[in-house]
Design an enzyme around this catalytic site. Structure first.
Site, PDB file in Angstrom:
ATOM      1  N   HIS A  60       0.816  -1.210   0.000  1.00 17.99           N
ATOM      2  CA  HIS A  60       0.000   0.000   0.000  1.00 17.99           C
ATOM      3  C   HIS A  60       0.855   1.268   0.000  1.00 17.99           C
ATOM      4  CE1 HIS A  60      -3.313  -2.648   0.749  1.00 17.99           C
ATOM      5  NE2 HIS A  60      -2.868  -3.008   1.939  1.00 17.99           N
ATOM      6  N   HIS A 222      -7.525  -4.431  -0.991  1.00 18.90           N
ATOM      7  CA  HIS A 222      -6.953  -5.766  -1.139  1.00 18.90           C
ATOM      8  C   HIS A 222      -7.684  -6.558  -2.217  1.00 18.90           C
ATOM      9  CE1 HIS A 222      -6.434  -4.634   3.191  1.00 18.90           C
ATOM     10  NE2 HIS A 222      -5.183  -4.836   2.831  1.00 18.90           N
TER      11      HIS A 222
END
Length: 335
Positions: A60, A222
């Site tokens: 991320h 995700h």
């Protein structure tokens, strides 16, 4: 069909990334010798200051380790790709930033993170370290408004962490740091859209599929399912769809001020983000809201996923002060 990545061995990607981060940003952060997944700010922890530990899965970037530094987080515990860090690096981060005023844990509302950070909090409590936890829940697509506590934390992390980090840096007591963190989270709203999947370094295979002319509205960082698959729309229509939901839920009176993030999920270029930002500003003007701060770029990504999210924080005088407070991190600076 396999995807292409500039890596060596997928199993080593996270640790090799961390080596590169430390090589590039050694003036800002270091890793503990006995816990290399515990990244600590060189200038931040100090006597009497509430320590702030953030963390989550890799993939991320710049979240989470990029927000470690003076004025923001004191430490980040790093997990594998899209996986929570285990309790050990969280515990070591906590000990490294504990200076007698307590430690604030902040991270996205995901089951693995909650379990492991809670375990870490229980362990350090045995050593008389007080821990408070504030989960980020800014993703408006992930649960109804009346179930805010079930929502995911996504790009709004940046503003929520920023506000809480400023409170800690101002040497406020832990009760105040926790209060400001919760207030920041309650007033932060994010909604996103995915255009194409990402792939894990270990598999090199897309983690979901979309048709050539499809987009998924509300997809998680995700690859969690969104709320609808729709035909790809022009940028203004996509932006309007996201802003409609955010502005409706935020319900900010005319004349109030906001801060905005237009965030790439990984591969969406700045050209497209600024086209969206153009429409965001138009919508704020129409709503009678003043734009105090805008961030455009990669802030909370999903590897190479194509798509973008919009975050809006509803400011008041206190939150504006916290957002404006200087910070100097590995991958983010303000003030």
């Amino acid at each position: 069909m396999k995807t292409k990545k500039i890596i060596n061995d997928g199993a080593n990607a996270v640790d090799e990334m961390l080596e590169g981060v430390l090589a590039a940003h050694s003036a800002k952060v270091f890793a503990l010798d006995h816990s290399p997944r515990s990244i600590i700010a060189r200038d931040g922890p100090r006597p009497g200051k509430v320590g702030m530990v953030i963390g989550g899965g890799s993939g991320h970037e710049p979240s989470f380790l990029g927000f470690v530094g003076k004025g923001l987080a004191d430490a980040a515990a790093i997990g594998n790709v899209f996986a929570s860090p285990p309790p050990d690096p969280i515990i070591e981060c906590t000990k490294a930033v504990n200076n007698g005023a307590g430690v604030l844990y902040m991270y996205g509302n995901y089951a693995g993170d909650v379990m492991n950070f809670d375990m870490a909090a229980e362990m350090v409590a045995m050593e008389d370290i007080e821990v408070r936890t504030v989960l980020t829940t800014d993703d408006v697509a992930s649960a109804p408004a009346d179930q805010r506590d079930k929502r995911r934390g996504v790009a709004g992390n940046v503003f929520v962490f920023k506000a809480a980090g400023a409170a800690c840096d101002k040497m406020l007591p832990i009760d105040e740091c926790e209060r400001i963190a919760r207030k920041a989270n309650d007033r932060t709203f994010t909604f996103g859209v995915a255009l194409s999947p990402c792939s894990l370094p270990q598999t090199l295979k897309p983690n979901f599929t979309l048709g050539e002319d499809e987009m998924e509205v509300g997809m998680g960082i995700h690859g969690e399912p969104g709320i609808s698959k729709e035909k790809l729309k022009p940028a203004d229509a996509i932006t309007d769809e996201l802003m409609d939901k955010i502005l409706d839920e935020m319900a900010a009176p005319k004349g109030d001020r906001v801060a905005v993030i237009v965030n790439s999920l990984g591969s969406t270029p700045l050209m497209e983000l600024y086209i969206m930002m153009r429409q965001v500003k138009k919508r704020l003007d129409q709503a009678g809201l003043a734009l105090h701060l805008s961030l455009v770029g990669n802030y909370c990504t999903s590897l190479e996923m194509a798509g973008a999210s919009i975050t809006v924080m509803h400011l008041d005088a206190e939150l504006q002060e916290m957002i404006d407070h200087p910070c100097d991190c590995a991958m983010f600076r303000a003030g």
